[in-house]
Design a protein around this motif. Sequence first.
Motif, short mmCIF file in Angstrom:
data_model
loop_
_atom_site.label_atom_id
_atom_site.label_comp_id
_atom_site.label_asym_id
_atom_site.label_seq_id
_atom_site.Cartn_x
_atom_site.Cartn_y
_atom_site.Cartn_z
N PRO A 207 36.99 -12.89 56.55
CA PRO A 207 37.20 -11.54 56.91
C PRO A 207 36.91 -11.13 58.32
O PRO A 207 36.19 -11.85 58.97
N THR B 205 34.16 -6.74 61.94
CA THR B 205 34.21 -5.27 61.99
C THR B 205 34.15 -4.76 63.30
O THR B 205 33.24 -5.15 63.90
N GLY C 212 32.34 0.37 62.47
CA GLY C 212 32.57 0.13 61.13
C GLY C 212 34.06 0.02 60.80
O GLY C 212 34.19 -0.39 59.65
N LEU D 57 37.81 -1.14 60.15
CA LEU D 57 38.53 -2.58 59.99
C LEU D 57 39.77 -2.46 60.72
O LEU D 57 40.36 -3.61 60.93
N THR E 53 34.76 3.75 54.03
CA THR E 53 33.28 3.41 54.26
C THR E 53 32.98 1.98 53.57
O THR E 53 31.92 1.45 53.73
N LEU E 54 33.78 1.35 52.79
CA LEU E 54 33.47 0.16 52.02
C LEU E 54 33.59 -0.97 52.91
O LEU E 54 34.55 -1.11 53.82
N PRO E 55 32.92 -1.82 53.00
CA PRO E 55 33.09 -3.28 53.40
C PRO E 55 34.43 -4.07 53.04
O PRO E 55 34.87 -3.59 52.03
N ALA E 56 34.94 -4.94 53.79
CA ALA E 56 36.32 -5.66 53.63
C ALA E 56 36.13 -6.12 52.32
O ALA E 56 37.05 -6.05 51.21
N GLU E 57 35.08 -6.92 51.86
CA GLU E 57 35.02 -7.59 50.56
C GLU E 57 35.14 -6.76 49.37
O GLU E 57 35.89 -6.85 48.24
N ARG F 240 36.75 -3.60 49.37
CA ARG F 240 38.03 -3.07 49.24
C ARG F 240 38.88 -4.20 48.69
O ARG F 240 39.99 -3.66 47.94
N ALA G 273 31.80 -9.49 44.71
CA ALA G 273 31.87 -8.38 45.69
C ALA G 273 31.93 -6.99 44.79
O ALA G 273 31.02 -6.14 45.04
N HIS H 158 29.05 -3.94 44.80
CA HIS H 158 29.51 -2.53 45.37
C HIS H 158 29.86 -1.65 44.06
O HIS H 158 30.87 -0.80 44.35
#
Length: 236
Positions: free
Chosen positions: A22, A25, A29, A31, A38-42, A44, A67, A71
């Motif tokens: 990844p 960031t 925050g 990408l 607002t979601l982290p890369a994993e 998404r 992931a 989430h």
Amino acid sequence: MNWSETELETETEANAAPVATPPATKANGALFLGDTGTLPAEARRALCQLLAGPSVDAQRQPTQWAALLRHEDAVRSLLSELFLELVLDRDGGIAFTRQADTAEVDSPTLLRSAPLTFIESVLLLFLRQQLAEADTRGERAVVEELQLVEAMSIYQKNVSTDQAGYGKRVSAAIAKMRENQLLSKLRGSEDRYEISPALKLLFSAEDVQVLADAYRQLRDGGAVEAIEAVSDDADE
């Protein structure tokens, strides 16, 4: 026959691209430039796999599966924004999306659907039954192409007298199952496939019973049109 985990490696697993590291960031925050998510890369990536379909599989996509579990609430919320519902089977290690039941709320349909042909619905029923039998033995469900062809052959008299043409239609149905990742060819084999556990969620036990009763009537002289009508209902 029991297959070892080594033997059961599918073409999906064998051809899977290495998981990319990844990107770092940004401080806020984001990408990428203009990112307001607002979601982290994993998370998404897992969400994209769900939307691309047909499923997220714990065995074939362990990174996205992990992931998704981490989430789950956030992914469910975002899918709800699109009038979609997350179907997740932790024990079976499979997840996919479907249109939410919005009752009287007028909502767009984002997911594609298509009615099943007679041969496709017969094949799906057979695969679903094989999956159920494998589950009772605690095994992964594996079938051979010849086994599928033979299972379909008993219905030929109800569809066509052209044996070669019927064989092509059966081959096309098998190819469609592969295209939709309901069948995955095992690595090192030209004629063995693993059945995706997603089929348990796509076809409920009630659907299987309805179709099984209809096919039994067909073998006793019923009409193909009646079977296709049942298949359309199951697809919806």
